[in-house]
Design a protein around this motif. Sequence first.
Motif: not given
Length: 293
Positions: A170-182
């Motif tokens: 799931y994480l690989a196909r969705r936008p990367l999360v680097q900060r809370r806003e993501d």
Amino acid sequence: MDWDNLRFFLEVARTGTLVAAARRLGVDHTTVARRLRALEKQTGATLFTREAGGHRLTEAGQALLPGAQAMEQAARQIAPAAPAAGDGPSGVVRLGATEGFGTAMLAPELARLTVRHPGLTLDLLALPRLLHLSRREADIVISLERPQRETVVVTRLADYALHLYGERQYLARRPLVQRREDLSHHAFVSYVDDLLFTRELQFLGALHQPARFALRIVAQVEAVRAGAGLAVLPAFLADHDPTLARVLPQEGRFIRTFWMSMPAELRHEPAMQAVWNLLREAVAGMKVRLLPE
């Protein structure tokens, strides 16, 4: 007042159903019902109301409960001498715990205790709700909130960590999360609000307020494994699943506490002491899994 009838009353108050009380007493459920009717005739009051989930004490039943418990304690104190040397504690102890902790962490330890003490019967109620000592739904309760009643013995059992997790594909196909806003680009799995039994399980408000939830269910771990979205999960469950990964490891970390309690009048019973001490020792050995670095 007939003590035998009170014994049946106490078991129904503890278990909530005639069938469960009958199982603990080694009789048929019709016998339990007959004893309750006899006690209600003796007291001149209805002691239980019948509900979808079983039997609940009425006001008259609640008023009778402390006296019945006192008679039970007195009966135990004048019981015949203890079993022969070498025999361990015996009897039935009902333990209530949160669903994940009870199933994944406690069940194996309790199984070992029953092997060590064959005379013990342990009822593990690993449920997604709070169990009440005052209603005798359990003999020992492990909860996320410290009981405030003065009539219970309480100990801080352990702290444990929770993190925000997602399934790796799931994480690989969705936008990367680097900060809370993501996090706004992701779906979330959480509890059903009106079934949340403690505020200690409210996490997301401190991290991110989702516009919507993909799923709001009790079985969050399975939903996250299936790729439904992100969820805050206990590290002792999620860290051992290779399909899951932490998201925002520093910011998405929460600490909660398990409290263990039991009625003060039961603290000196051998069976209660054996289970209580075993749990304290066992959970002390789980620290690395409960609070991983």
